[in-house]
Design an enzyme around this catalytic site. Structure first.
Site, short mmCIF file in Angstrom:
data_model
loop_
_atom_site.label_atom_id
_atom_site.label_comp_id
_atom_site.label_asym_id
_atom_site.label_seq_id
_atom_site.Cartn_x
_atom_site.Cartn_y
_atom_site.Cartn_z
CE LYS A 61 -4.47 -1.21 0.20
NZ LYS A 61 -5.37 -0.72 -0.56
CB SER A 316 -1.16 -8.36 -0.88
OG SER A 316 -2.09 -8.87 -0.16
#
Length: 423
Positions: A61, A316
């Protein structure tokens, strides 16, 4: 392969993504493309892991958040930036604010674990204020938008923004550069779609033969439903367990990009995901959050087609709260059909429990949950009993012995409403 003709007004250009990568090179880790011996052996394929779980904020992110904030003009930054997030996006924005010297206000739901709140404060230091608002992400988001309106601050969206998408797309550049082989399959986790939209768009340009599969949790299939209906839809209810990918609605920008570039969307049961989390830790020493394991949890569904192929699974994130460990183990055992809950009707006489243990339980069966209160006015008293098996094949013999000995009352695993209330 899904055929589609969907187009979007925004499409990440390779040159813009290269610019984003140059900007990000000062603050991010260039994460490894790591060969997985265990997974490669299991699936008879060549499986590589893109380790965004080792990123500086333990998720990808930071890429989108930093790229977005650096794109803002002084006028847009004068009143600071705002975001709403319960986890990874908040940390990415916080770290970006600290590195860039920008004031940030981050809204998080009040029930957010203290560990996550502390991580956001740690990354943002004196540049970030954390405000706990409401019980859910939607509550926090609404409060954040109201704050932006009143204070004329700039909102940093977690996925539905061109600069955020371009930031996430930089992973695609790294994959193409680092893979000294032809990429046959790429598995990408999908939440709101920022990661999958960005990476798939770039890799489609650089490696058009690569089949790209988006992977969502079965309890929050927002992109899957959008693919089915040909438009962005809002889900009424979702399972929030996979918090890094559980959204009710995907992005207006991300959906057409995913529709144009992903070959399909696959769904993974949350229980299967928990089993993958455990095996990745036990076998490879890799700690993942639930969303971080989506790309490896789906491999069973593609076992036949990936044999002998070159596969990349994008991990992720690794922002897992240790307090969730027991829930993860429980969901895994339920999925593997090794954990079973019953209402057992015990005769209210001395020796009933001893008889149940000696005559009903198998040699490898283990009682892991037991709730019972003696009712003196009844012949039988109900007990809530959880039994863990060593092998799922032991279940039917256990059930048969319960019925033969007249202990069986209710099997709760097949009654979700009652199960969720009692367990």
């Amino acid at each position: 392969m899904t055929t589609n003709t969907t187009h979007t007004a925004f499409y990440p250009e390779v040159e813009e993504v290269k610019k984003a990568h140059n900007i990000l090179s000062k603050v991010i880790y260039k994460t490894a493309l790591q060969y997985s011996f265990n997974l490669s052996e299991r699936y008879d394929a060549h499986i590589y892991l893109k380790r965004e779980d080792t990123q500086i904020v333990r998720s990808y992110k930071i890429r989108g958040a930093y790229n977005k904030i650096t794109s803002l003009s002084p006028d847009q930054l004068i009143n600071g930036v705002v975001c709403a997030s319960a986890g990874n996006h908040a940390q990415g924005v916080a770290f970006s604010c600290y590195k860039l010297g920008v004031k940030g206000v981050i809204f998080m739901p009040a029930p957010t674990p203290k560990q996550k709140v502390q991580q956001v404060k740690m990354f943002g230091k004196d540049k970030v204020e954390v405000i706990l608002a409401g019980d859910t992400f939607d509550d926090a988001y609404q409060t954040a938008m109201e704050y932006c309106t009143v204070n004329k601050s700039t909102f940093v969206h977690p996925f539905d923004d061109p600069k955020v998408i371009e930031g996430q797309a930089t992973i695609g550049l790294e994959l193409f550069k680092d893979a000294n082989f032809s990429i046959d399959y790429l598995f990408l986790p999908v939440g709101g779609g920022g990661l999958s939209a960005g990476v798939s768009s770039i890799l489609k340009a650089l490696s058009p033969h690569t089949k790209m599969i988006g992977v969502e949790p079965a309890g929050a299939p927002a992109m899957y439903e959008a693919f089915q209906q040909g438009k962005v839809v809002t889900l009424e209810e979702i399972d929030k367990f996979v918090d890094g990918a559980a959204v009710k609605r995907v992005g207006e920008l991300t959906y057409p990009l995913c529709k144009a570039n992903l070959d399909e969307i696959a769904l993974v049961d949350e229980g299967k995901l928990c089993s993958s989390l455990i095996s990745m830790y036990n076998e490879s020493g890799i700690v993942l959050e639930p969303a971080g394991a989506l790309s490896v949890a789906v491999l069973d569904q593609y076992e036949d087609v990936i044999k002998g192929k070159n596969i990349i699974c994008l991990l992720s994130g690794s922002n897992n709260d240790i307090t969730r460990t027991e829930e993860i183990r429980e969901r895994s055992l339920l999925h593997e059909e090794l954990m079973h809950y019953f209402i057992i009707r015990f005769p209210q006489r001395a020796g009933a429990l001893k008889e149940f243990v000696a005559e009903v339980l198998g040699p490898d069966d283990d009682i892991v949950h037991f709730e019972y209160t003696k009712k003196t006015s009844r012949e039988k008293g109900p007990a809530l009993v959880g039994i863990e098996l060593k092998a799922k094949e032991d279940f039917e013999p256990l059930l048969t012995r319960m019925k033969q000995r007249n202990f069986f009352g209710e099997y709760l695993n097949e009654k979700p409403d009652l199960f969720s209330y009692m367990i």
